[in-house]
Design an enzyme around this catalytic site. Structure first.
Site, PDB file in Angstrom:
ATOM      1  CG  ASP A   1       2.763  24.470   3.555  1.00  0.00           C
ATOM      2  OD1 ASP A   1       1.988  25.402   3.275  1.00  0.00           O
ATOM      3  OD2 ASP A   1       3.106  24.204   4.730  1.00  0.00           O
TER       4      ASP A   1
ATOM      5  CE  LYS B   1       0.763  26.283   6.275  1.00  0.00           C
ATOM      6  NZ  LYS B   1       2.078  25.864   6.767  1.00  0.00           N
TER       7      LYS B   1
ATOM      8  CB  CYS C   1       1.316  21.794   6.733  1.00  0.00           C
ATOM      9  SG  CYS C   1       2.565  22.695   7.699  1.00  0.00           S
TER      10      CYS C   1
END
Ligand code: VGL
Ligand code: ZN
Length: 199
Positions: free
Chosen positions: A10, A108, A153
């Site tokens: 990310d 995601k 994450c």
């Protein structure tokens, strides 16, 4: 020798300074990660990728503000500011990240009713993203993780990697955390308890 991949979590504009869910110093890891890529034969990226009105957004819950908790059918969920909305500049990778090096990008959090911190499972800890199957078919047994955010994450991905039988090592210098109510120390401990190597 174990086949290793670099898993970059990310590194998107919304998690960098000026973004909707900015992680302090988030952009400072970009050159570090670009250098790390040179040492890996396999580079995989994840991209947080929410539809507008996603259930993890505080704005989707009447009377709620960001960083409050709600109970979802799959458990406790932090409510976030709107971030990484599909197709927006905020959801794009940091412009300096060498995305061309990646052989796979896993998106995601695209199902409206469920959040997904981990690169392996959505937050119900049951719905797979397909990453474990990809790695297994490619013969990749070991992961080095870097990215944003350390305590969300990155941590969830590293812990799930161990659960799925992969070696997992997190390079902390190449990560930055959100640190909500002590989440950074807590998740570092949880990673260690799960057998993740913190470097
Ligand atoms: C993340 C909160 C919400 C992360 C993603 O990338 O750590 N955190 N969505
Ligand atoms: Zn998100």
């Amino acid at each position: 020798m174990a086949k290793q991949a670099l898993l970059v979590i990310d590194v998107q504009n919304d998690f960098c300074p000026g973004g909707a869910l900015a992680v302090e110093d988030g952009d400072s890891i970009v050159p570090i990660i670009n250098r790390m890529m040179d040492d890996f034969g396999h580079v995989i990226l994840t991209q947080d990728w929410h539809p507008a009105g996603h259930s993890s957004f505080a704005s989707s819950h009447e009377g709620k503000t960001p960083f409050e908790f709600v109970t979802m059918p799959y458990g406790q969920q932090v409510l976030w500011p709107d971030h990484c909305v599909q197709g927006t500049q905020g959801a794009a990778f940091h412009p300096d990240l060498e995305v061309d090096r990646a052989e796979l990008i896993i998106r995601k959090g695209f199902r409206p009713q469920i959040d997904s911190y981990s690169a392996f499972f959505e937050n119900d800890h049951a719905t797979p993203t397909g990453l474990a199957g990809y790695l297994s078919e490619r013969g990749i047994t070991s992961l080095v993780l870097a990215g944003l955010a350390t305590d969300y994450c990155v941590a969830y991905s590293a812990i799930d990697a161990k659960k799925r039988g992969f070696e997992a090592e997190v390079v902390l210098d190449a990560c930055r955390g959100i640190d909500l109510d002590g989440s950074l120390e807590r998740m570092k401990r949880e990673m260690q308890d799960a057998g993740v190597v913190l470097q």
